[in-house]
Design an enzyme around this catalytic site. Structure first.
Site, PDB file in Angstrom:
ATOM      1  N   LYS A 108      34.455  38.435  30.078  1.00 14.77           N
ATOM      2  CA  LYS A 108      33.557  38.961  31.119  1.00 14.77           C
ATOM      3  C   LYS A 108      32.135  38.887  30.605  1.00 14.77           C
ATOM      4  O   LYS A 108      31.900  38.966  29.396  1.00 14.77           O
ATOM      5  CB  LYS A 108      33.914  40.431  31.409  1.00 14.77           C
ATOM      6  CG  LYS A 108      33.370  40.921  32.727  1.00 14.77           C
ATOM      7  CD  LYS A 108      34.256  40.488  33.858  1.00 14.77           C
ATOM      8  CE  LYS A 108      33.833  41.050  35.173  1.00 14.77           C
ATOM      9  NZ  LYS A 108      34.962  41.013  36.125  1.00 14.77           N
TER      10      LYS A 108
HETATM   11  N1  GLU Z   1      34.906  38.564  38.840  1.00 12.19           N
HETATM   12  C1  GLU Z   1      36.211  38.409  39.382  1.00 12.19           C
HETATM   13  C2  GLU Z   1      37.168  39.384  38.727  1.00 12.19           C
HETATM   14  O1  GLU Z   1      36.797  40.401  38.241  1.00 12.19           O
HETATM   15  C3  GLU Z   1      36.677  36.971  39.339  1.00 12.19           C
HETATM   16  C4  GLU Z   1      36.861  36.397  37.988  1.00 12.19           C
HETATM   17  C5  GLU Z   1      37.130  34.888  37.981  1.00 12.19           C
HETATM   18  O2  GLU Z   1      37.300  34.326  39.042  1.00 12.19           O
HETATM   19  O3  GLU Z   1      37.145  34.336  36.889  1.00 12.19           O
HETATM   20  O4  GLU Z   1      38.352  39.207  38.757  1.00 12.19           O
END
Ligand code: GLU
Length: 477
Positions: A108
């Site tokens: 993240k």
């Molecule tokens: N930000 C989204 C999540 O928390 C999508 C993550 C992604 O598609 O890699 O799942």
């Protein structure tokens, strides 16, 4: 979990949920620790010259687990971004991907910024510079680390990021797979923008297919007329509310936003409210329903389904005792703290957990990444062939009906629908629906059959941790 007297931080909260699950598993202590810890967090402080002075920004990219690569997870632009939050979110990505069998590790990113303070051109300079800092350390890379949108980011930012990566890697044939959530014309996939909200809808639909599970929440029947309160009308909340009300007959009786909430027992028209929020910046002055200044209080409103789809920790030790909804669907990441989770569980509430509910985003991101690596749109080869086959079948049925003297042939509407071959959007929806159903079934099986498992969250962690452990074991760890 033992309810703490003081609220733990977000990462500790995720760790407590993890610990609760591993206590019911049979993992070697070393492996348990390996899976729990966050592998690395990179912090970058960079300057951008804007409005005549240099502004310094702080950003993070955290990698929780590399048991599978690339690692995957969004990039968040918000003032509240900090290391604890990014690490908690990266851990959730690991477990989310494992639960829905998306072959990625968890990561993240975040940038501490209020995107509303900067114009488009300034945002582009800042995003490109952040992308440059990450890409030069392989923290953006098609086979190592693939970001995506999250709070405060969307297609626009992903388009800048892929372009920045391409400029730095001019001969990489797979460059467009370095990030997902891109606009269609920059290598995106149909249905990615709505994917997380669509996944929330599919998750709730699947829950409602199991009368036994509905009963555990004290609910019955189908979704028609069920009263929903939703927090957050951003990308996730808006799509979930739209699909649940327009397609499943739910009544959205409350919407909580930054500046307050709207309450209407007759159901809020979501498209109308969304346009109002976009035009005026908030829900205040919305001509329908009642405006409630203390928006958070609506989390405690009487309804059938409560969907927190905004920030983490909004249901905590201060309000958990007063939550009335029998079913809470975590569309946001971490909206319920570990302490609140204990309280809600002891009060008999059913919680469908974040790592399952909002996994639709990363699932469709996976489809987008596969599309980028295969360099071809889904359905391009088969669609017309499928249509020709279906057409043959319809013609033959019509011929048989007419020679056998039947009064009616197949209806025009049926033929049109039946004949149509699946394009990319239909295939994405089908893949997402299948993923959400399968993942729910794997969770509920553990929930109902494993000794000591009282809730879906613990079941979800057990399924995920088991899969991550399996993959470490097969690596010889
Ligand atoms: N930000 C989204 C999540 O928390 C999508 C993550 C992604 O598609 O890699 O799942």
């Amino acid at each position: 979990m033992n309810a703490p007297h003081r609220e733990p931080g977000f990462r500790d909260s995720v760790n407590m949920m993890f610990n609760h699950a591993v206590r019911l598993m049979d993992l070697t202590p070393g492996l348990e620790e390996k899976i729990r810890v966050c592998n690395s967090t990179y912090t970058v402080r960079f300057g951008v010259r804007l409005r005549g002075t240099i502004h310094t920004f702080t950003g993070y990219r955290s990698v929780h687990s590399e048991h599978m690569e690339p690692v995957k997870g969004g990039i968040r632009f918000a003032m509240g971004v900090n290391q604890d939050e990014v690490e908690a979110l990266a851990a959730l990505m690991t477990f989310k991907c494992a639960l829905v069998e998306v072959p990625f590790g968890g990561s993240k990113g975040g940038l501490r910024i209020d995107p509303r303070e900067w114009d488009e051109h300034e945002m582009e300079l800042i995003t490109r510079r952040f992308a440059y800092e990450l890409a030069k350390r392989d923290l953006i890379h098609p086979s190592q680390n693939v970001p995506a949108p999250d709070m405060g980011t969307g297609e626009r930012e992903m388009a800048w990021i892929v372009d920045q990566y391409r400029r730095m890697n001019t001969t990489d044939i797979n460059a467009s797979a370095c990030v997902t959530g891109k606009p269609l014309n920059a290598g995106g996939i149909a249905g990615r923008v709505e994917a997380t909200g669509r996944g929330v809808q599919y998750a709730i639909q699947e829950f409602f297919r199991h009368p036994e599970d509905l009963k555990a929440a004290g609910l019955e029947g189908d979704l028609e007329g069920k009263r929903v309160v939703i927090q957050g009308l951003g990308n996730v909340g808006y799509h979930a509310a739209k699909f649940l009300s327009e397609e499943d007959g739910c009544k959205i009786v409350g919407v909580i936003e930054r500046d307050g909430a709207i309450l209407d027992p007759n159901g809020i028209p979501i498209e109308f409210l969304r346009s109002h929020v976009q035009a005026s910046g908030g829900v205040k002055d919305f001509p329908r329903g009642t405006y409630v200044e203390d928006g958070q209080s609506l989390l405690e409103h009487d309804c059938d389904i409560l969907i927190p789809a905004a920030l983490e920790s909004v249901i905590n030790l201060t309000n958990a005792e007063r939550i009335k909804a029998p079913l809470i669907v975590e569309a946001a990441n971490g909206p319920i703290t570990a302490g609140a989770d204990d309280i809600l569980r002891s009060r008999g509430k059913v919680i469908i957990p974040d790592l399952y509910v909002n996994a639709g985003g990363v699932t469709v991101s996976y489809f987008e990444w596969v599309k980028n690596l295969s360099h071809i749109r889904f359905g391009r080869m088969q669609r017309r062939q499928e249509e020709a086959q279906n057409q043959m079948l319809v013609k033959e049925i019509d011929r048989i009906l007419s020679v056998s003297g039947a009064e009616h042939g197949l209806s025009k509407a049926f033929k049109e629908q039946f004949v149509r071959g699946a394009g990319e959007l239909e295939l994405v929806r089908s893949g997402l629906d299948d993923t959400m159903r399968t993942a729910y079934q794997s969770m509920r099986e553990v929930w109902h059959s494993r000794k000591g498992v009282e809730d879906l969250r613990t079941a979800a962690y057990i399924v995920s941790i088991g899969r991550v452990a399996g993959s470490y074991r097969s690596k010889g760890l």
